[in-house]
Structures are given as C-alpha cells and as structure tokens.
Design a protein around this motif. Structure first.
Motif, PDB file in Angstrom:
ATOM      1  N   ALA A  40      78.151  78.960  65.174  1.00  0.00           N
ATOM      2  CA  ALA A  40      77.290  78.413  64.130  1.00  0.00           C
ATOM      3  C   ALA A  40      77.508  79.181  62.834  1.00  0.00           C
ATOM      4  CB  ALA A  40      75.827  78.487  64.560  1.00  0.00           C
ATOM      5  N   ARG A  41      77.148  78.581  61.725  1.00  0.00           N
ATOM      6  CA  ARG A  41      77.432  79.154  60.409  1.00  0.00           C
ATOM      7  C   ARG A  41      76.854  80.557  60.242  1.00  0.00           C
ATOM      8  NH1 ARG A  41      79.172  77.763  55.474  1.00  0.00           N
ATOM      9  NH2 ARG A  41      78.228  78.746  53.665  1.00  0.00           N
ATOM     10  N   ASN A  42      75.638  80.778  60.688  1.00  0.00           N
ATOM     11  CA  ASN A  42      74.990  82.078  60.507  1.00  0.00           C
ATOM     12  C   ASN A  42      74.850  82.848  61.818  1.00  0.00           C
ATOM     13  OD1 ASN A  42      74.514  81.894  57.661  1.00  0.00           O
ATOM     14  ND2 ASN A  42      72.921  80.376  58.107  1.00  0.00           N
ATOM     15  N   ASP A  43      75.729  82.580  62.753  1.00  0.00           N
ATOM     16  CA  ASP A  43      75.676  83.248  64.050  1.00  0.00           C
ATOM     17  C   ASP A  43      76.532  84.515  64.000  1.00  0.00           C
ATOM     18  OD1 ASP A  43      75.508  84.019  66.650  1.00  0.00           O
ATOM     19  OD2 ASP A  43      76.440  82.231  67.512  1.00  0.00           O
ATOM     20  N   TYR A  44      75.869  85.669  64.058  1.00  0.00           N
ATOM     21  CA  TYR A  44      76.574  86.953  64.031  1.00  0.00           C
ATOM     22  C   TYR A  44      76.445  87.697  65.359  1.00  0.00           C
ATOM     23  CZ  TYR A  44      77.084  86.443  58.963  1.00  0.00           C
ATOM     24  OH  TYR A  44      77.428  85.996  57.708  1.00  0.00           O
ATOM     25  N   LYS A  45      75.940  87.032  66.382  1.00  0.00           N
ATOM     26  CA  LYS A  45      75.768  87.695  67.679  1.00  0.00           C
ATOM     27  C   LYS A  45      77.132  88.003  68.290  1.00  0.00           C
ATOM     28  CE  LYS A  45      73.324  84.525  69.690  1.00  0.00           C
ATOM     29  NZ  LYS A  45      73.258  83.514  68.626  1.00  0.00           N
ATOM     30  N   ASP A  46      77.195  89.107  69.026  1.00  0.00           N
ATOM     31  CA  ASP A  46      78.437  89.493  69.694  1.00  0.00           C
ATOM     32  C   ASP A  46      78.769  88.455  70.768  1.00  0.00           C
ATOM     33  OD1 ASP A  46      80.532  90.650  71.080  1.00  0.00           O
ATOM     34  OD2 ASP A  46      79.622  92.640  71.177  1.00  0.00           O
ATOM     35  N   PRO A  47      79.909  87.762  70.658  1.00  0.00           N
ATOM     36  CA  PRO A  47      80.244  86.725  71.643  1.00  0.00           C
ATOM     37  C   PRO A  47      80.842  87.267  72.934  1.00  0.00           C
ATOM     38  CG  PRO A  47      81.958  86.846  69.989  1.00  0.00           C
ATOM     39  CD  PRO A  47      80.899  87.841  69.577  1.00  0.00           C
ATOM     40  N   GLY A  48      80.977  88.583  73.032  1.00  0.00           N
ATOM     41  CA  GLY A  48      81.591  89.160  74.222  1.00  0.00           C
ATOM     42  C   GLY A  48      83.104  89.196  74.109  1.00  0.00           C
ATOM     43  N   PRO A  49      83.792  89.625  75.168  1.00  0.00           N
ATOM     44  CA  PRO A  49      85.257  89.735  75.113  1.00  0.00           C
ATOM     45  C   PRO A  49      85.933  88.383  74.901  1.00  0.00           C
ATOM     46  CG  PRO A  49      84.366  90.932  77.004  1.00  0.00           C
ATOM     47  CD  PRO A  49      83.250  90.108  76.452  1.00  0.00           C
ATOM     48  N   TYR A  50      87.057  88.408  74.222  1.00  0.00           N
ATOM     49  CA  TYR A  50      87.825  87.192  73.970  1.00  0.00           C
ATOM     50  C   TYR A  50      88.516  86.732  75.253  1.00  0.00           C
ATOM     51  CZ  TYR A  50      91.364  84.086  71.955  1.00  0.00           C
ATOM     52  OH  TYR A  50      92.160  83.008  71.652  1.00  0.00           O
ATOM     53  N   LYS A  51      88.476  85.430  75.512  1.00  0.00           N
ATOM     54  CA  LYS A  51      89.152  84.866  76.678  1.00  0.00           C
ATOM     55  C   LYS A  51      90.575  84.489  76.274  1.00  0.00           C
ATOM     56  CE  LYS A  51      84.876  83.090  78.731  1.00  0.00           C
ATOM     57  NZ  LYS A  51      84.142  81.876  79.198  1.00  0.00           N
ATOM     58  N   ASN A  52      91.508  85.337  76.640  1.00  0.00           N
ATOM     59  CA  ASN A  52      92.894  85.131  76.234  1.00  0.00           C
ATOM     60  C   ASN A  52      93.501  83.926  76.950  1.00  0.00           C
ATOM     61  OD1 ASN A  52      93.638  87.766  74.632  1.00  0.00           O
ATOM     62  ND2 ASN A  52      92.438  88.414  76.402  1.00  0.00           N
ATOM     63  N   PRO A  53      94.234  83.083  76.223  1.00  0.00           N
ATOM     64  CA  PRO A  53      94.911  81.947  76.875  1.00  0.00           C
ATOM     65  C   PRO A  53      95.869  82.433  77.956  1.00  0.00           C
ATOM     66  CG  PRO A  53      94.943  81.712  74.484  1.00  0.00           C
ATOM     67  CD  PRO A  53      94.434  83.089  74.770  1.00  0.00           C
ATOM     68  N   LYS A  54      96.032  81.632  78.970  1.00  0.00           N
ATOM     69  CA  LYS A  54      96.900  81.990  80.079  1.00  0.00           C
ATOM     70  C   LYS A  54      98.319  82.263  79.583  1.00  0.00           C
ATOM     71  CE  LYS A  54      98.386  80.420  84.668  1.00  0.00           C
ATOM     72  NZ  LYS A  54      98.311  79.316  85.664  1.00  0.00           N
ATOM     73  N   GLY A  55      98.884  83.353  80.078  1.00  0.00           N
ATOM     74  CA  GLY A  55     100.255  83.696  79.720  1.00  0.00           C
ATOM     75  C   GLY A  55     100.399  84.509  78.454  1.00  0.00           C
ATOM     76  N   THR A  56      99.272  84.929  77.845  1.00  0.00           N
ATOM     77  CA  THR A  56      99.357  85.682  76.586  1.00  0.00           C
ATOM     78  C   THR A  56      98.971  87.147  76.739  1.00  0.00           C
ATOM     79  OG1 THR A  56      97.085  85.086  75.960  1.00  0.00           O
ATOM     80  CG2 THR A  56      98.852  83.595  75.260  1.00  0.00           C
ATOM     81  N   VAL A  57      98.670  87.588  77.963  1.00  0.00           N
ATOM     82  CA  VAL A  57      98.268  88.975  78.187  1.00  0.00           C
ATOM     83  C   VAL A  57      99.439  89.750  78.784  1.00  0.00           C
ATOM     84  CG1 VAL A  57      96.666  90.510  79.390  1.00  0.00           C
ATOM     85  CG2 VAL A  57      95.866  88.309  78.517  1.00  0.00           C
ATOM     86  N   THR A  93      85.863  99.699  64.710  1.00  0.00           N
ATOM     87  CA  THR A  93      85.090  98.568  65.206  1.00  0.00           C
ATOM     88  C   THR A  93      86.061  97.432  65.473  1.00  0.00           C
ATOM     89  OG1 THR A  93      83.159  97.158  64.831  1.00  0.00           O
ATOM     90  CG2 THR A  93      84.567  97.591  62.928  1.00  0.00           C
ATOM     91  N   THR A  94      85.546  96.255  65.810  1.00  0.00           N
ATOM     92  CA  THR A  94      86.415  95.117  66.094  1.00  0.00           C
ATOM     93  C   THR A  94      86.000  93.907  65.273  1.00  0.00           C
ATOM     94  OG1 THR A  94      85.023  94.581  68.014  1.00  0.00           O
ATOM     95  CG2 THR A  94      87.062  95.800  68.427  1.00  0.00           C
ATOM     96  N   LEU A  95      87.002  93.152  64.856  1.00  0.00           N
ATOM     97  CA  LEU A  95      86.805  91.849  64.234  1.00  0.00           C
ATOM     98  C   LEU A  95      86.934  90.810  65.341  1.00  0.00           C
ATOM     99  CD1 LEU A  95      86.762  89.924  61.647  1.00  0.00           C
ATOM    100  CD2 LEU A  95      89.262  89.969  61.862  1.00  0.00           C
ATOM    101  N   LYS A  96      85.877  90.026  65.558  1.00  0.00           N
ATOM    102  CA  LYS A  96      85.888  89.028  66.626  1.00  0.00           C
ATOM    103  C   LYS A  96      85.917  87.634  66.006  1.00  0.00           C
ATOM    104  CE  LYS A  96      83.854  91.847  70.254  1.00  0.00           C
ATOM    105  NZ  LYS A  96      82.999  91.846  71.460  1.00  0.00           N
ATOM    106  N   VAL A  97      87.057  86.973  66.145  1.00  0.00           N
ATOM    107  CA  VAL A  97      87.262  85.641  65.574  1.00  0.00           C
ATOM    108  C   VAL A  97      87.121  84.612  66.692  1.00  0.00           C
ATOM    109  CG1 VAL A  97      88.821  84.155  64.270  1.00  0.00           C
ATOM    110  CG2 VAL A  97      88.859  86.639  63.895  1.00  0.00           C
ATOM    111  N   ARG A  98      86.208  83.665  66.510  1.00  0.00           N
ATOM    112  CA  ARG A  98      85.935  82.670  67.544  1.00  0.00           C
ATOM    113  C   ARG A  98      85.835  81.269  66.941  1.00  0.00           C
ATOM    114  NH1 ARG A  98      86.685  86.806  69.794  1.00  0.00           N
ATOM    115  NH2 ARG A  98      85.567  87.707  71.584  1.00  0.00           N
TER     116      ARG A  98
END
Length: 283
Positions: free
Chosen positions: A230-247, A221-226
C-alpha cells in the motif's frame, strides 16, 4: 547531541511538483564512546568511538527501509560525526540530487552506488526502486558496521589457539579468544554458547536473516523492495521470497577435471629481450 537526543528538520516545498518522490527517508549519522556496562557516553571524546549509529540506533536495532517496486526513493543523510562516511547501497544505482547548498541540476548528476559524506555535510540521494529484494544499505568503513569493540585486541587470524585456550581457561573460566577466522566467528560462538554480555552493551556483530547470521552491526540496515504494498505501508514485510533458481548454493559434487591443452616449447627454448623506454616519447 553527544547523548543521542537529536533529530532532523525537513522543510518540504510549497509546490508538491518540485522534486517529487514516493518515499522520503532521513538518516543522521552519529558516533559514541560507551564503555561496556556504562550507561553514559564519554561526551568529551573526539576521535576514538566504539558505536556508529543511524539515527542513534545500531544494527540489528535499525528499521528497514520499506518501499514499493518502482517507487522513486529519496534518502537524506547528515553526518554529525568527526569522520567521513562512504555510504553504499546494494542492488540499485542512485544519483546525488541534493547537497547543503541546494538541489543538484540534472545535468550535473551521474550514477553511483557509494557517496562519501564528509564531516558536517548533508547529502540527498535518489533512485527508482526497480529491483525487488532485500538490499544492504551501510557505511563502507568496516569498523563502522560493528558494535562495541576494543582496538587493542591482538590479531589472531590463522592462529591455532586450542592448547593456549585450555591453559587460559583454567585461569579465566569465561575466556573466549578472538576468532581464528575473523570477528564473525567470535559472534557466532557467543550466540551458540549463550554467553552473557556485560550489562548494557551489544555483541560486536549480530543479526540474523533467512539464510543465517548476518554478522553486521553499527551503520547498517536493509532496503526492502516489494510489489503490492500500500502507498503508506512501511511495515517490515519479512524476508524476501527469492524466485526459484536465483539463490546461490554450495556445490558439493565432485567437479569434472578441467581439460587443459599441453604447452609446447620450441626446440632450443624461447628467447626474450627487455628494452627500457628512453625519455617520454616511448612511454
């Protein structure tokens, strides 16, 4: 339990200040032997399993672990299978803070990225989620991150199968060989060709992400850090938006030749001598 109907019992302490965390997850590790097309596991099987599951679910059917940046996170993992599992986390270091015998004193902990969980054991790991992104969390045994597979399939890595496939295809129209470059290739071919699977089964490796096929299964599975959740928000936030120049990306331009200094050999060559150590004093 062999049918997947099981869960965890977690008793929280009366004192909320005892070992506090912001997010607390629980996984039970389980395994099954389910023949493709069958609806019932072979519950008498003890050794040869083809499904390895987190909470009786396999990737891509597992839910992500959604946490806020800088949350203190606890993941409890219990092993109900007949083998050990080296559980690995990407992007962060953790500490084993709890075992079947109780909490581990701070003086007895050390930073880790993998912890091995033996048969019947329970482990609690904790870390501060200070690294935003999508991070893999999985068992480090390769075949435990795959779905149903046959262990008697011949290995054809590196084998050019073109002519053979045509001949077999004349006899077996739906034949598809094991990939010449690995199992992931086979999964991608099945997806592109929209090949039907046996009833009530899963592809060996599957799942897609923002960069294409993930090619995983089983205990994954994946750990999604955002930031900003909100404190009790466990909804899938979708793919992480990587900062420019980090991919990372493929370099397609011709690279300049590497300059190398010429090696000079002394006139008459170089003598080398080898002396074996005698006794322990010279080791």
């Amino acid at each position: 339990m062999a049918m997947g109907m099981m869960g965890s019992w977690v008793t929280h302490p009366k004192n909320p200040k005892l070992m506090p965390v912001d997010r607390d997850f629980v996984f039970l590790l389980s395994s099954y032997d389910i023949e493709p097309g069958s609806y019932t596991p072979r519950i008498a099987e003890m050794l040869n399993f083809n499904l390895w599951a987190f909470n009786s679910r396999v990737f891509p059917g597992t839910d992500p672990l959604v946490v806020r940046k800088n949350d203190r996170v606890r993941i409890r993992v219990g092993n109900l299978t007949m083998t050990n599992h080296p559980i690995h986390l990407h992007g962060h270091e953790f500490e084993v803070t709890g075992t079947d015998g109780g909490w581990v004193p701070k003086t007895a902990r050390w930073p880790e990225v993998t912890t091995d969980i033996a048969v019947g054991q329970m482990r609690a790991i904790e870390f501060v989620a200070n690294n935003p992104g999508d991070w893999a969390f999985h068992c480090h045994k390769s075949h435990h991150t795959m779905n149903p597979m046959g262990h008697d399939v011949p290995t054809l890595l590196g084998v050019k199968q073109g002519d053979l496939v045509k001949k077999i295809g004349n006899l077996v129209p739906d034949y598809m060989p094991m990939g010449a470059t690995g199992m992931a290739e086979m999964s991608e071919m099945a997806g592109m060709m929209d090949m039907p699977l046996p009833e009530n089964t899963l592809p060996m490796m599957s799942g897609t992400g923002q960069f294409g096929a993930i090619d995983m299964g089983g205990m994954f599975t994946t750990l999604k850090v955002r930031e900003g959740l909100a404190r009790n928000d466990y909804k899938d936030p979708g793919p992480y938006k990587n900062p420019k120049g980090t991919v990372a990306h493929e370099v397609i331009n011709d690279l300049p030749p590497v300059e190398r200094s010429e090696m000079t050999v002394p006139e008459g060559g170089t003598e080398m001598s080898v002396r074996k150590p005698m006794g322990h004093m010279e080791h």
